[in-house]
Design a protein around this motif. Sequence first.
Motif, PDB file in Angstrom:
ATOM      1  N   ILE A 104       0.835  -1.205   0.000  1.00 27.69           N
ATOM      2  CA  ILE A 104       0.000   0.000   0.000  1.00 27.69           C
ATOM      3  C   ILE A 104       0.866   1.250   0.000  1.00 27.69           C
ATOM      4  O   ILE A 104       0.606   2.208  -0.737  1.00 27.69           O
ATOM      5  CB  ILE A 104      -0.951  -0.019   1.214  1.00 27.69           C
ATOM      6  N   ALA A 105       1.897   1.254   0.847  1.00 25.84           N
ATOM      7  CA  ALA A 105       2.778   2.423   0.918  1.00 25.84           C
ATOM      8  C   ALA A 105       3.467   2.679  -0.417  1.00 25.84           C
ATOM      9  O   ALA A 105       3.513   3.822  -0.894  1.00 25.84           O
ATOM     10  CB  ALA A 105       3.812   2.226   2.016  1.00 25.84           C
ATOM     11  N   ASP A 106       3.990   1.622  -1.015  1.00 26.48           N
ATOM     12  CA  ASP A 106       4.681   1.783  -2.299  1.00 26.48           C
ATOM     13  C   ASP A 106       3.715   2.320  -3.359  1.00 26.48           C
ATOM     14  O   ASP A 106       4.072   3.195  -4.163  1.00 26.48           O
ATOM     15  CB  ASP A 106       5.271   0.448  -2.758  1.00 26.48           C
ATOM     16  N   HIS A 107       2.498   1.795  -3.357  1.00 25.71           N
ATOM     17  CA  HIS A 107       1.518   2.235  -4.351  1.00 25.71           C
ATOM     18  C   HIS A 107       1.118   3.683  -4.117  1.00 25.71           C
ATOM     19  O   HIS A 107       1.081   4.493  -5.056  1.00 25.71           O
ATOM     20  CB  HIS A 107       0.288   1.323  -4.297  1.00 25.71           C
ATOM     21  N   ALA A 108       0.829   4.022  -2.865  1.00 26.14           N
ATOM     22  CA  ALA A 108       0.441   5.400  -2.546  1.00 26.14           C
ATOM     23  C   ALA A 108       1.555   6.371  -2.913  1.00 26.14           C
ATOM     24  O   ALA A 108       1.310   7.418  -3.538  1.00 26.14           O
ATOM     25  CB  ALA A 108       0.098   5.514  -1.062  1.00 26.14           C
ATOM     26  N   HIS A 109       2.773   6.044  -2.540  1.00 25.99           N
ATOM     27  CA  HIS A 109       3.896   6.940  -2.824  1.00 25.99           C
ATOM     28  C   HIS A 109       4.124   7.081  -4.327  1.00 25.99           C
ATOM     29  O   HIS A 109       4.505   8.160  -4.807  1.00 25.99           O
ATOM     30  CB  HIS A 109       5.157   6.432  -2.126  1.00 25.99           C
ATOM     31  N   SER A 110       3.889   5.996  -5.069  1.00 23.04           N
ATOM     32  CA  SER A 110       4.077   6.073  -6.523  1.00 23.04           C
ATOM     33  C   SER A 110       3.066   7.013  -7.171  1.00 23.04           C
ATOM     34  O   SER A 110       3.310   7.551  -8.263  1.00 23.04           O
ATOM     35  CB  SER A 110       3.948   4.679  -7.153  1.00 23.04           C
ATOM     36  N   LEU A 111       1.943   7.224  -6.483  1.00 22.17           N
ATOM     37  CA  LEU A 111       0.911   8.143  -6.974  1.00 22.17           C
ATOM     38  C   LEU A 111       1.071   9.553  -6.420  1.00 22.17           C
ATOM     39  O   LEU A 111       0.235  10.424  -6.678  1.00 22.17           O
ATOM     40  CB  LEU A 111      -0.482   7.607  -6.591  1.00 22.17           C
ATOM     41  N   GLY A 112       2.126   9.769  -5.643  1.00 21.86           N
ATOM     42  CA  GLY A 112       2.330  11.067  -5.021  1.00 21.86           C
ATOM     43  C   GLY A 112       1.504  11.259  -3.771  1.00 21.86           C
ATOM     44  O   GLY A 112       1.336  12.397  -3.292  1.00 21.86           O
ATOM     45  N   MET A 113       0.976  10.167  -3.207  1.00 17.28           N
ATOM     46  CA  MET A 113       0.166  10.231  -1.999  1.00 17.28           C
ATOM     47  C   MET A 113       0.993   9.828  -0.775  1.00 17.28           C
ATOM     48  O   MET A 113       2.058   9.215  -0.893  1.00 17.28           O
ATOM     49  CB  MET A 113      -1.055   9.307  -2.139  1.00 17.28           C
ATOM     50  N   LYS A 114       0.490  10.163   0.405  1.00 18.18           N
ATOM     51  CA  LYS A 114       1.143   9.802   1.654  1.00 18.18           C
ATOM     52  C   LYS A 114       0.308   8.740   2.355  1.00 18.18           C
ATOM     53  O   LYS A 114      -0.872   8.549   2.044  1.00 18.18           O
ATOM     54  CB  LYS A 114       1.271  11.039   2.553  1.00 18.18           C
ATOM     55  N   LEU A 115       0.929   8.054   3.319  1.00 20.27           N
ATOM     56  CA  LEU A 115       0.235   6.983   4.025  1.00 20.27           C
ATOM     57  C   LEU A 115       0.138   7.282   5.517  1.00 20.27           C
ATOM     58  O   LEU A 115       1.142   7.485   6.199  1.00 20.27           O
ATOM     59  CB  LEU A 115       0.952   5.642   3.827  1.00 20.27           C
ATOM     60  N   HIS A 116      -1.113   7.302   5.991  1.00 18.85           N
ATOM     61  CA  HIS A 116      -1.424   7.475   7.412  1.00 18.85           C
ATOM     62  C   HIS A 116      -1.931   6.153   7.968  1.00 18.85           C
ATOM     63  O   HIS A 116      -2.658   5.421   7.295  1.00 18.85           O
ATOM     64  CB  HIS A 116      -2.510   8.547   7.569  1.00 18.85           C
ATOM     65  N   MET A 117      -1.527   5.846   9.202  1.00 19.19           N
ATOM     66  CA  MET A 117      -2.024   4.645   9.877  1.00 19.19           C
ATOM     67  C   MET A 117      -2.694   5.032  11.184  1.00 19.19           C
ATOM     68  O   MET A 117      -2.091   5.684  12.032  1.00 19.19           O
ATOM     69  CB  MET A 117      -0.888   3.645  10.147  1.00 19.19           C
ATOM     70  N   ASP A 118      -3.953   4.616  11.335  1.00 20.05           N
ATOM     71  CA  ASP A 118      -4.668   4.741  12.594  1.00 20.05           C
ATOM     72  C   ASP A 118      -4.310   3.514  13.422  1.00 20.05           C
ATOM     73  O   ASP A 118      -4.791   2.412  13.162  1.00 20.05           O
ATOM     74  CB  ASP A 118      -6.177   4.804  12.313  1.00 20.05           C
TER      75      ASP A 118
END
Length: 358
Positions: free
Chosen positions: A164-178
Amino acid sequence: MTSQLHDTTFRGFASDNYSGVHPAVLAAIQAANDGHQVAYGEDVYTERLQQVFAGHFGDGVEAFPVFNGTGANVTGLQSMLPRWGAVVSAKTAHINSDEGGAPERVGGMKLLTVLAEDGKLTPELIDQEAWGWGDEHRAQPLVVSITQTTELGTAYTVDEVRAIADHAHSLGMKLHMDGARLANAGASLGVPLRAFTRDAGVDVLSVGGTKNGALGAEAVVVLNPEASEGLKYLRKLNMQLASKMRFVSAQLIALYEGELWLENARHSNAMARRLRDALDAGIAAGELPGLGFSQETQSNGVFAILPEGVADRLRDRGFRFYDWDAARGEVRWMCSFDTTEADIDAFVAGIREELAGR
């Protein structure tokens, strides 16, 4: 002196927030109580907490103690987004289903939700809402938020978080974890907290304490400083800045400096497993007609399907728990750090009696 108002033998299975405070956490609050300390986080306990979390997540992280999980999520997500930003999450995510609209109404962000049958996002599910960049008519999807463990009691593996992190970052997005139940995930996976957070690509993390033995203590932990801005100001703006912060930090130190976080989580997970195993055995023996399960039991929650009327009769017996999806007879049973084997055995006996007599 206030007299005790409640029956101390009562145990509920509705929420791990029903439990009290672990004695070691109470002792830590008491130890922090004597004398004066500088207010608003300039105290030795909050300083020590930075070192404790660095021990778990590595050098360069920064922790911001807050009062509750909703405050942690709203404040952390705000720090990751511009005003036009949106968050992709599961429909069942706490930020979407159980925070009273706070992320959108208080945080000012748009939630873009997708259906995840087991509560877990995947890169493919994220893509259902991760689109429209540059379109001025669409809130811009800039953050993915996942919950560990999920609201359905399931746990992301290290590889799933990393994907998920790799995919989000590849889209220019960041990853938050609750991470309200981060400890339960660590206990379930059997790996260090860092393995499925910072090392797996999580940028900003909400670290839970309240559900695992604290009185009221959570923290926003910035794992990637480039992914977060303004937390110092946002925490105050969101009414999450404790004046006597030493008492919040002392609780988190008590949990996370040693292995109390892990011991508590292992126990609550084990009690959920004891409940599930006992009922699975009854189903296999043909003794529990109509009982089924809707999710894997991977942490401290058991999600079951009961025949009509059985849930209410169990609650009439004093076993308090919540309906999850009343239309399909789905209920949620949560175990806590102080749930005992006797509590589980009594609950199982009650379930057996109600199903046998239905």
